[in-house]
Design a protein around this motif. Structure first.
Motif, PDB file in Angstrom:
ATOM      1  N   ALA A  73       0.842  -1.197   0.000  1.00 55.22           N
ATOM      2  CA  ALA A  73       0.000   0.000   0.000  1.00 55.22           C
ATOM      3  C   ALA A  73       0.881   1.253   0.000  1.00 55.22           C
ATOM      4  CB  ALA A  73      -0.919  -0.005   1.219  1.00 55.22           C
ATOM      5  N   ASN A  88       0.871   4.431  -2.755  1.00 53.78           N
ATOM      6  CA  ASN A  88       0.513   5.808  -2.448  1.00 53.78           C
ATOM      7  C   ASN A  88       0.782   6.075  -0.970  1.00 53.78           C
ATOM      8  OD1 ASN A  88      -0.759   8.271  -1.913  1.00 53.78           O
ATOM      9  ND2 ASN A  88      -2.257   7.925  -3.521  1.00 53.78           N
ATOM     10  N   GLN A 135       0.639   8.821   0.762  1.00 55.83           N
ATOM     11  CA  GLN A 135      -0.310   9.681   1.458  1.00 55.83           C
ATOM     12  C   GLN A 135      -1.552   8.906   1.905  1.00 55.83           C
ATOM     13  OE1 GLN A 135      -2.048  13.228  -0.557  1.00 55.83           O
ATOM     14  NE2 GLN A 135      -0.423  14.309   0.534  1.00 55.83           N
ATOM     15  N   ILE A 136      -2.083   8.113   0.986  1.00 59.66           N
ATOM     16  CA  ILE A 136      -3.273   7.334   1.323  1.00 59.66           C
ATOM     17  C   ILE A 136      -2.921   6.281   2.378  1.00 59.66           C
ATOM     18  CG2 ILE A 136      -5.138   5.921   0.404  1.00 59.66           C
ATOM     19  CD1 ILE A 136      -5.214   8.571  -0.902  1.00 59.66           C
ATOM     20  N   ALA A 137      -1.735   5.707   2.264  1.00 60.43           N
ATOM     21  CA  ALA A 137      -1.316   4.732   3.267  1.00 60.43           C
ATOM     22  C   ALA A 137      -1.322   5.390   4.654  1.00 60.43           C
ATOM     23  CB  ALA A 137       0.064   4.183   2.936  1.00 60.43           C
ATOM     24  N   GLY A 138      -0.866   6.635   4.709  1.00 57.09           N
ATOM     25  CA  GLY A 138      -0.891   7.373   5.970  1.00 57.09           C
ATOM     26  C   GLY A 138      -2.310   7.532   6.485  1.00 57.09           C
ATOM     27  N   LEU A 139      -3.247   7.760   5.577  1.00 57.25           N
ATOM     28  CA  LEU A 139      -4.652   7.920   5.980  1.00 57.25           C
ATOM     29  C   LEU A 139      -5.227   6.627   6.542  1.00 57.25           C
ATOM     30  CD1 LEU A 139      -6.142  10.091   3.093  1.00 57.25           C
ATOM     31  CD2 LEU A 139      -5.672  10.795   5.429  1.00 57.25           C
ATOM     32  N   MET A 140      -4.596   5.499   6.252  1.00 57.12           N
ATOM     33  CA  MET A 140      -5.050   4.215   6.799  1.00 57.12           C
ATOM     34  C   MET A 140      -4.489   3.997   8.203  1.00 57.12           C
ATOM     35  SD  MET A 140      -6.809   2.880   4.321  1.00 57.12           S
ATOM     36  CE  MET A 140      -7.307   4.537   3.891  1.00 57.12           C
ATOM     37  N   PHE A 161      -1.422   9.467  10.078  1.00 54.47           N
ATOM     38  CA  PHE A 161      -1.505   8.104  10.627  1.00 54.47           C
ATOM     39  C   PHE A 161      -1.823   8.098  12.122  1.00 54.47           C
ATOM     40  CE2 PHE A 161       2.961   8.918  11.520  1.00 54.47           C
ATOM     41  CZ  PHE A 161       3.200   8.223  12.688  1.00 54.47           C
ATOM     42  N   VAL A 213      -5.816   8.758  12.511  1.00 53.12           N
ATOM     43  CA  VAL A 213      -6.665   7.589  12.276  1.00 53.12           C
ATOM     44  C   VAL A 213      -6.749   6.747  13.534  1.00 53.12           C
ATOM     45  CG1 VAL A 213      -7.092   5.663  10.733  1.00 53.12           C
ATOM     46  CG2 VAL A 213      -5.745   7.578   9.944  1.00 53.12           C
ATOM     47  N   PHE A 269      -6.191   1.558  -3.309  1.00 48.82           N
ATOM     48  CA  PHE A 269      -4.921   0.989  -3.775  1.00 48.82           C
ATOM     49  C   PHE A 269      -5.236   0.071  -4.953  1.00 48.82           C
ATOM     50  CE2 PHE A 269      -4.275   1.664   0.859  1.00 48.82           C
ATOM     51  CZ  PHE A 269      -3.322   2.667   0.759  1.00 48.82           C
ATOM     52  N   LEU A 316      -3.949  -3.536  -5.149  1.00 51.54           N
ATOM     53  CA  LEU A 316      -4.322  -4.435  -4.054  1.00 51.54           C
ATOM     54  C   LEU A 316      -5.743  -4.937  -4.302  1.00 51.54           C
ATOM     55  CD1 LEU A 316      -1.777  -3.366  -2.728  1.00 51.54           C
ATOM     56  CD2 LEU A 316      -3.066  -2.927  -0.655  1.00 51.54           C
ATOM     57  N   MET A 356      -6.497  -2.895   4.937  1.00 53.36           N
ATOM     58  CA  MET A 356      -5.741  -1.687   5.247  1.00 53.36           C
ATOM     59  C   MET A 356      -6.605  -0.676   5.993  1.00 53.36           C
ATOM     60  SD  MET A 356      -2.578  -1.845   4.500  1.00 53.36           S
ATOM     61  CE  MET A 356      -2.737  -3.467   5.238  1.00 53.36           C
TER      62      MET A 356
END
Lengths: 343, 251
Positions: free
Chosen positions: A192, A196, A198-203, B85, B88, B102, B105, B113
């Motif tokens: 992930a 991306n 940034q999006i990974a951070g949002l997770m 992070f 969240v 993603f 994925l 995720m």
């Protein structure tokens, strides 16, 4: 006897294949280190070859010390101790490289971390030279290399216990890595993050941790690869990481950089290409085949029937021929997807 | 810059509270000192034309864009400049503009995720089943990569994924953008369902009419400033809003 000649040819071919697969599996494991880092932050970590070298040097130091101390430990235990010390050392080096050198440059133009990587490679080489001196470190004679015949021919192709160990260990590591990346939460988070950040951070993924772990895992694999290649050649020295690193990088590009399966395939293919190339280049460029063309050649062939243009010392050329060919004909590699041009 | 009408001032029950927030985007100051709050359980929308600074506001809240001045309080704590992070993990989830699934994925992995911050495996499995119940299309395609989904399905996935983090506050950035009318309807139904389940929502939309219809309160943003705020139904009938955002000429 034509059949005997055929058998001999087959034996030579098999022997080159076995040698190629052995070296290829080492390339594959090293290539994984390049491709994992590239996959996650699009950086070619040219210092990875030096991490591999450090792995070999540390392990050899430990092994030599243990052998010198006459501990009476079985050879396998001594080698394993060397490996188990080398792995955390290399992991620490990999972590430090990322934390100190690459992370501050993460938003810098692509060229900056690339040049940094080359610089780090030089720094690590010189550090190794200061620590371990210029002299090659020999692998002590503790393991009896036992060849096993793979064909009925008693002086035919063999595979040694060391080769088997290298291939098996590589396959296990590759399998373990694939399992980690495709089956665990951390692995999914790595993929992930590579897609991306940034999006990974949002997770809720702490991408800095994930990137650090990627370096650490790659370095750990590199440590084992270093020990394997050192054991195979019976020698380790501070410059060994340079060529090995470039070849593994070529393997990663051949398979499609950023692609794990590609690095494995590329490594094995490169090893085989190299072995076959080195094995046959002499025969193929044997000048005595064209002795009738020129009197000068004929005279020299009379005294030396093995007069060749290129010998097996041209082994190292093949990796780079492959690299050039891939870059010309299929820049995205065998399994890579097309990507825009990145530095 | 006119003095913004901010509706009620920050109350004790505010889950999210922005005060005098300024966020720069590139060299441009896209958000010029806005005040906004979302109370617990509320569904609040932030509407405005393209380029008004709505997305930059959300990015500022999530730590994706550095805040220049002002403060962001979430659940009583100052979260200004905290990385995404961390937020969240405290129940503040965001569905970014353009979905942000993603693509390489699988749908299952995307959802996994979403639940990254959680450790309760059994409960996660139950919640994934609930998401699949809400969006049956996702269940059918659970082993496909998310890149193969249509835009609407990707939006469903992005929302489902955000819900799996068990958010207390959900920030939605233009969930209806680029979707077919039928899908837009479905997305807004989902937003309402989620809101009724007790999740506090800040919704950013260009589709002002639909957004105001589902919301409790609304803010209107123009050139980086809040120009109007108040009860959603009131705004829906406000002649200025109708003229500017609902395609009606001022009577």
């Amino acid at each position: 006897m034509p059949t005997g000649q055929q058998e001999e040819c087959l034996d030579i071919f098999l022997q080159q294949m076995i040698n190629g697969l052995t070296l290829g599996s080492v390339y594959a494991v090293v290539a994984l280190g390049y491709t994992m880092v590239y996959g996650i932050i699009q950086l070619i970590n040219f210092a990875h070859g030096e991490v591999v070298m450090i792995g070999a040097m540390v392990a050899f130091s430990v092994i030599n010390a243990l052998v010198g101390a006459h501990t009476g430990l079985p050879p396998l235990a001594i080698v394993m101790t060397g490996v188990l010390v080398a792995i955390p050392v290399c992991m620490a080096v990999g972590y430090t490289l990322e934390r100190v050198a690459y992370r501050p440059l993460r938003s810098a133009p692509r060229l900056a971390p690339l040049i940094t990587a080359i610089g780090l490679s030089i720094v690590l080489q010189n550090l190794a030279m200061i620590i371990w001196s210029r002299n090659p470190m020999p692998f002590p004679q503790i393991i009896t290399v036992t060849p096993y015949h793979v064909t009925g021919n008693t002086d035919g192709a063999t595979i040694t216990n060391v080769q088997i160990a290298i291939i098996v260990a590589s396959v296990l590591m590759m399998g373990g890595l694939l399992g980690l990346v495709y089956r665990t939460k951390l692995g999914i988070a790595m993929r992930a993050t590579s897609q991306n950040q940034q999006i990974a951070g949002l997770m809720g993924i702490d991408i800095n941790t994930v990137i650090s772990l990627t370096f650490v895992i790659g370095a750990g694999l590199g440590a084992v690869a270093g020990v394997m290649v050192g054991t195979y050649y019976g020698i380790a020295q501070y410059q060994m990481g340079f060529l090995l690193g470039l070849k593994a990088f070529s393997a990663a590009v051949l398979g499609g950089i950023g692609n794990l399966a590609g690095a494995m395939l590329g490594g094995l293919l490169l090893g085989v290409i190299e072995a076959l190339g080195a094995g046959y280049v002499g025969d193929l460029t044997n000048l005595c085949q064209i002795a009738s063309w020129s009197d000068a050649i004929a005279t020299r062939c009379a005294s030396d029937p093995n007069l060749t243009l290129f010998g097996s010392n041209y082994q190292d050329v093949f990796a780079f021929l492959v690299l050039i060919a891939v870059l010309i004909f299929r820049p995205s590699g065998l399994l890579g997807e097309r990507v825009g041009d990145r530095a | 810059m006119s003095d913004p009408v901010t509706g009620s001032s920050g109350s004790a029950s505010a889950l999210l509270e922005l005060s005098k927030l300024e966020v720069a985007y590139g060299g441009i100051q896209a958000v010029k000192g806005i005040d906004l709050h979302v109370d617990k359980g509320e569904l609040v929308c932030l509407i405005g034309a393209n380029g008004a600074g709505k997305t930059t506001t959300l990015k500022g809240i999530c730590g994706l864009q550095p805040v220049k001045r002002g403060t962001i309080r979430y659940d009583g704590k100052d979260i200004t400049g905290r990385p995404a992070f961390e937020l969240v993990r405290n129940g503040l989830a965001m569905v970014p503009e353009g979905r942000g699934v993603f693509g390489a994925l699988t749908i299952e992995e995307n959802l996994a995720m979403g639940a990254y911050v959680r450790d309760d495996r059994a409960a996660i499995a139950t919640d994934i089943e609930r998401i699949f119940h809400l969006f049956p299309r996702l269940k059918e395609r659970r082993r496909q990569t998310a890149g193969t989904l249509s835009g609407g399905e990707q939006q469903m996935l992005a929302m489902g994924r955000a819900l799996l983090s068990k958010p207390r506050l959900l920030l939605l950035d233009e969930p209806s953008m680029g979707l077919a009318p039928l899908m837009v309807q479905k997305v807004f139904e989902t937003v309402m369902t989620v809101s009724q389940e007790g999740v506090t929502i800040l919704l950013i939309e260009q589709n002002a009419k639909l957004a105001l219809e589902v919301s409790n309160r609304g803010y209107v943003m123009e050139s980086g400033a809040i120009t109007l705020a108040g009860d959603a139904k009131t705004l829906l009938h406000d002649p200025a809003v109708r003229a500017a955002y609902l395609g009606e000429s001022a009577a």
